[in-house]
Design a protein around this motif. Structure first.
Motif, PDB file in Angstrom:
ATOM      1  N   ASN A   1       0.852  -1.199   0.000  1.00 18.14           N
ATOM      2  CA  ASN A   1       0.000   0.000   0.000  1.00 18.14           C
ATOM      3  C   ASN A   1       0.889   1.252   0.000  1.00 18.14           C
ATOM      4  OD1 ASN A   1      -2.641  -1.467   0.408  1.00 18.14           O
ATOM      5  ND2 ASN A   1      -1.497  -2.170   2.205  1.00 18.14           N
TER       6      ASN A   1
ATOM      7  N   ARG B   1      -4.843   1.213  -7.979  1.00 15.72           N
ATOM      8  CA  ARG B   1      -6.003   0.648  -7.274  1.00 15.72           C
ATOM      9  C   ARG B   1      -7.184   0.624  -8.218  1.00 15.72           C
ATOM     10  NH1 ARG B   1      -3.502  -0.762  -2.204  1.00 15.72           N
ATOM     11  NH2 ARG B   1      -1.675  -0.783  -3.516  1.00 15.72           N
ATOM     12  N   PRO B   2      -8.103  -0.348  -8.118  1.00 17.62           N
ATOM     13  CA  PRO B   2      -7.940  -1.512  -7.248  1.00 17.62           C
ATOM     14  C   PRO B   2      -6.902  -2.472  -7.811  1.00 17.62           C
ATOM     15  CG  PRO B   2      -9.927  -1.751  -8.570  1.00 17.62           C
ATOM     16  CD  PRO B   2      -9.360  -0.396  -8.895  1.00 17.62           C
ATOM     17  N   THR B   3      -6.321  -3.242  -6.896  1.00 13.25           N
ATOM     18  CA  THR B   3      -5.390  -4.280  -7.313  1.00 13.25           C
ATOM     19  C   THR B   3      -5.532  -5.450  -6.353  1.00 13.25           C
ATOM     20  OG1 THR B   3      -3.121  -4.702  -8.024  1.00 13.25           O
ATOM     21  CG2 THR B   3      -3.390  -3.519  -5.957  1.00 13.25           C
ATOM     22  N   LYS B   4      -5.005  -6.592  -6.781  1.00 13.99           N
ATOM     23  CA  LYS B   4      -5.122  -7.786  -5.942  1.00 13.99           C
ATOM     24  C   LYS B   4      -3.798  -8.060  -5.245  1.00 13.99           C
ATOM     25  CE  LYS B   4      -8.801 -10.091  -8.481  1.00 13.99           C
ATOM     26  NZ  LYS B   4      -9.181 -11.159  -9.403  1.00 13.99           N
TER      27      LYS B   4
ATOM     28  N   ASN C   1      -7.930  -1.681  -0.784  1.00 15.86           N
ATOM     29  CA  ASN C   1      -8.586  -1.066  -1.932  1.00 15.86           C
ATOM     30  C   ASN C   1      -9.715  -0.143  -1.463  1.00 15.86           C
ATOM     31  OD1 ASN C   1      -7.366  -2.123  -4.408  1.00 15.86           O
ATOM     32  ND2 ASN C   1      -8.041  -4.135  -3.663  1.00 15.86           N
TER      33      ASN C   1
ATOM     34  N   ASP D   1     -12.853  -1.164   0.895  1.00 16.45           N
ATOM     35  CA  ASP D   1     -12.566  -2.415   1.625  1.00 16.45           C
ATOM     36  C   ASP D   1     -13.077  -2.358   3.064  1.00 16.45           C
ATOM     37  OD1 ASP D   1     -11.383  -3.716  -0.429  1.00 16.45           O
ATOM     38  OD2 ASP D   1      -9.351  -3.736   0.400  1.00 16.45           O
TER      39      ASP D   1
ATOM     40  N   TYR E   1      -1.737   4.946   0.322  1.00 18.34           N
ATOM     41  CA  TYR E   1      -2.618   3.787   0.524  1.00 18.34           C
ATOM     42  C   TYR E   1      -2.373   3.052   1.842  1.00 18.34           C
ATOM     43  CZ  TYR E   1      -3.697   4.422  -4.448  1.00 18.34           C
ATOM     44  OH  TYR E   1      -4.101   4.946  -5.648  1.00 18.34           O
TER      45      TYR E   1
END
Ligand SMILES: [Zn+2]
Length: 239
Positions: free
Chosen positions: A176, A196-199, A205, A208, A231
């Protein structure tokens, strides 16, 4: 059937009888309960030991616990800070104990949120005082260390950071990152996490449950800033 067998044999046969009918561990032979010849209902043992429940402890922090992160002239006295020792769920899928230093007025906020994260098994890489990195924010971030208090200026500013008041926390800073308006990060190991968003494990994210849990105690997320995004950053009242 086990009851009949138990009633007709000596205690020496109990273990065999019990183990042939259930997978439950049998008390050791020295246990008085196993000495009885009276038929006893076989009650299931509790489930095998699971992870320990969340625990937390809030204590005063001594000056020598903060050899690098606090100095005279900081906006908050170390006497107004607290050491919060709490459970967190690791990237290795196991429970761990971490340490955070925050202002004494926000310890309930932190414990409330981190109890939820633990119950969700939401993963955190590691959680040490920033003093483990001599209060070097860059090194702590590079090590993906989650931390809170640090008496330092805000990034790119001469003003105190919210971290200097013990009212901000950075979570999984590699996953982040702090991302400039042009989309860059100072950390090579964070480059794949700038959008973002990302896994990914420990990624935060927009929207969340982590963001919502902090919002419920009045902490805002740096991922909602315009331009620069931070983040990893949550702070009491924002900023
Ligand atoms: Zn921060």
């Amino acid at each position: 059937m086990a009851f009949v067998v138990l009633a007709s044999v000596s205690c020496g046969a109990q273990e065999q009888a019990a183990s042939s009918t259930t997978a439950v561990p049998v008390p050791p032979a020295s246990d008085p309960a196993s000495e009885t010849q009276t038929p006893v209902a076989v009650t299931p043992e509790p489930e095998p030991t699971g992870p320990p429940p969340f625990s937390s402890q809030v204590s005063r922090v001594t000056r020598d616990r903060l050899p690098h992160s606090w100095q005279p002239g900081c906006p908050v006295s170390y006497r107004d800070l607290r050491l919060v020792t709490l459970s967190y769920w690791g990237f290795d899928g196991k429970p761990h104990t971490g340490e955070l230093v925050v202002r004494k007025t926000v310890t309930d906020d932190i414990v409330t949120v981190f109890e939820k994260l633990y119950d969700w098994r939401w993963p955190i890489r590691q959680m040490k005082l920033v003093d483990a990195y001599k209060a070097d924010d860059y090194d702590s971030i590079d090590a993906d260390n989650t931390s809170a208090f640090n008496c330092r200026r805000a990034t790119g500013s001469s003003n105190w950071s919210n971290h200097a008041y013990g009212e901000a926390i950075d979570i999984n800073p590699r996953e982040n990152p702090y991302v400039t308006a042009s989309g860059s990060t100072a950390h090579q190991n964070a480059k794949k996490f700038t959008k973002r968003p990302t896994k990914g494990k420990g990624v935060i994210n927009p929207g969340d449950k982590v963001v919502k849990a902090f919002a419920r105690v009045g902490w805002e997320w740096g991922g909602y800033w315009s331009g620069t995004k931070d983040y990893q950053h949550f702070s009491k009242g924002g900023g």
